[in-house]
Design a protein around this motif. Structure first.
Motif, PDB file in Angstrom:
ATOM      1  N   MET A   1       0.840  -1.173   0.000  1.00  0.00           N
ATOM      2  CA  MET A   1       0.000   0.000   0.000  1.00  0.00           C
ATOM      3  C   MET A   1       0.881   1.231   0.000  1.00  0.00           C
ATOM      4  N   LEU A   2       0.519   2.200  -0.803  1.00  0.00           N
ATOM      5  CA  LEU A   2       1.189   3.489  -0.811  1.00  0.00           C
ATOM      6  C   LEU A   2       0.225   4.499  -0.227  1.00  0.00           C
ATOM      7  N   GLY A   3       0.591   5.061   0.893  1.00  0.00           N
ATOM      8  CA  GLY A   3      -0.272   6.015   1.567  1.00  0.00           C
ATOM      9  C   GLY A   3       0.309   7.409   1.536  1.00  0.00           C
ATOM     10  N   GLU A   4      -0.544   8.366   1.239  1.00  0.00           N
ATOM     11  CA  GLU A   4      -0.138   9.771   1.293  1.00  0.00           C
ATOM     12  C   GLU A   4      -0.805  10.383   2.505  1.00  0.00           C
ATOM     13  N   ILE A   5       0.005  10.931   3.391  1.00  0.00           N
ATOM     14  CA  ILE A   5      -0.520  11.653   4.545  1.00  0.00           C
ATOM     15  C   ILE A   5      -0.307  13.126   4.248  1.00  0.00           C
ATOM     16  N   GLY A   6      -1.393  13.854   4.186  1.00  0.00           N
ATOM     17  CA  GLY A   6      -1.299  15.260   3.820  1.00  0.00           C
ATOM     18  C   GLY A   6      -2.496  16.034   4.321  1.00  0.00           C
ATOM     19  N   ALA A   7      -2.744  17.151   3.683  1.00  0.00           N
ATOM     20  CA  ALA A   7      -3.892  17.994   3.993  1.00  0.00           C
ATOM     21  C   ALA A   7      -4.392  18.603   2.694  1.00  0.00           C
ATOM     22  N   SER A   8      -5.676  18.543   2.479  1.00  0.00           N
ATOM     23  CA  SER A   8      -6.251  18.959   1.199  1.00  0.00           C
ATOM     24  C   SER A   8      -6.020  20.434   0.886  1.00  0.00           C
ATOM     25  N   TYR A   9      -5.798  21.256   1.896  1.00  0.00           N
ATOM     26  CA  TYR A   9      -5.619  22.680   1.653  1.00  0.00           C
ATOM     27  C   TYR A   9      -4.161  23.075   1.391  1.00  0.00           C
ATOM     28  N   LEU A  10      -3.220  22.152   1.540  1.00  0.00           N
ATOM     29  CA  LEU A  10      -1.816  22.461   1.292  1.00  0.00           C
ATOM     30  C   LEU A  10      -1.482  22.297  -0.194  1.00  0.00           C
ATOM     31  N   GLY A  11      -0.848  23.297  -0.751  1.00  0.00           N
ATOM     32  CA  GLY A  11      -0.505  23.280  -2.169  1.00  0.00           C
ATOM     33  C   GLY A  11       0.333  22.082  -2.568  1.00  0.00           C
ATOM     34  N   ALA A  12       1.318  21.735  -1.754  1.00  0.00           N
ATOM     35  CA  ALA A  12       2.184  20.601  -2.086  1.00  0.00           C
ATOM     36  C   ALA A  12       1.377  19.304  -2.178  1.00  0.00           C
ATOM     37  N   CYS A  13       0.421  19.138  -1.307  1.00  0.00           N
ATOM     38  CA  CYS A  13      -0.420  17.935  -1.331  1.00  0.00           C
ATOM     39  C   CYS A  13      -1.319  17.926  -2.559  1.00  0.00           C
ATOM     40  N   GLN A  14      -1.823  19.087  -2.936  1.00  0.00           N
ATOM     41  CA  GLN A  14      -2.667  19.191  -4.120  1.00  0.00           C
ATOM     42  C   GLN A  14      -1.881  18.878  -5.383  1.00  0.00           C
ATOM     43  N   ILE A  15      -0.623  19.266  -5.416  1.00  0.00           N
ATOM     44  CA  ILE A  15       0.231  18.999  -6.572  1.00  0.00           C
ATOM     45  C   ILE A  15       0.644  17.526  -6.607  1.00  0.00           C
ATOM     46  N   LEU A  16       0.935  16.960  -5.449  1.00  0.00           N
ATOM     47  CA  LEU A  16       1.454  15.602  -5.385  1.00  0.00           C
ATOM     48  C   LEU A  16       0.412  14.535  -5.693  1.00  0.00           C
ATOM     49  N   PHE A  17      -0.826  14.713  -5.286  1.00  0.00           N
ATOM     50  CA  PHE A  17      -1.795  13.634  -5.429  1.00  0.00           C
ATOM     51  C   PHE A  17      -2.020  13.191  -6.875  1.00  0.00           C
ATOM     52  N   PRO A  18      -2.118  14.093  -7.861  1.00  0.00           N
ATOM     53  CA  PRO A  18      -2.243  13.611  -9.245  1.00  0.00           C
ATOM     54  C   PRO A  18      -1.038  12.777  -9.695  1.00  0.00           C
ATOM     55  N   VAL A  19       0.148  13.100  -9.190  1.00  0.00           N
ATOM     56  CA  VAL A  19       1.342  12.298  -9.489  1.00  0.00           C
ATOM     57  C   VAL A  19       1.161  10.897  -8.919  1.00  0.00           C
ATOM     58  N   LEU A  20       0.637  10.818  -7.707  1.00  0.00           N
ATOM     59  CA  LEU A  20       0.398   9.517  -7.075  1.00  0.00           C
ATOM     60  C   LEU A  20      -0.636   8.712  -7.857  1.00  0.00           C
ATOM     61  N   GLU A  21      -1.703   9.373  -8.262  1.00  0.00           N
ATOM     62  CA  GLU A  21      -2.744   8.677  -9.029  1.00  0.00           C
ATOM     63  C   GLU A  21      -2.192   8.129 -10.343  1.00  0.00           C
TER      64      GLU A  21
END
Length: 90
Positions: A1-21
């Motif tokens: 399992m690859l888990g991302e721990i972040g926060a939806s309002y943080l820019g870095a998390c918003q940028i990273l999630f499409p890369v993860l997908e």
């Protein structure tokens, strides 16, 4: 399992999630992608020693095998996952 721990309002998390997908699509059937909001579930990041967001955890059979903090490129993530998923020599 690859888990991302972040926060939806943080820019870095918003940028990273499409890369993860996109990366998860390339490893379809080999990894499961999970996303956790650290502010809605504060105990989980603490349990894994997460101090910065975003943090990626590769968990295999209940054991954290890789801990990546901050931004990561798709290519770097692919290389890391390829190494993690390679058969282990005895």
């Amino acid at each position: 399992m690859l888990g991302e721990i972040g926060a939806s309002y943080l820019g870095a998390c918003q940028i990273l999630f499409p890369v993860l997908e996109a990366t998860a699509v390339e490893f379809q059937g080999r990894i499961q992608l999970m996303r956790l909001d650290a502010y809605r579930n504060p105990s989980t990041p603490r349990n894994y020693g997460v101090h910065s967001l975003p943090t990626l955890l590769y968990i295999d059979k209940g054991v954290v095998r890789e801990h990546i903090t901050g931004m990561v490129s798709k290519q770097s993530l692919i290389e890391t996952l390829t190494n993690l998923l390679a058969p282990q020599e005895a």
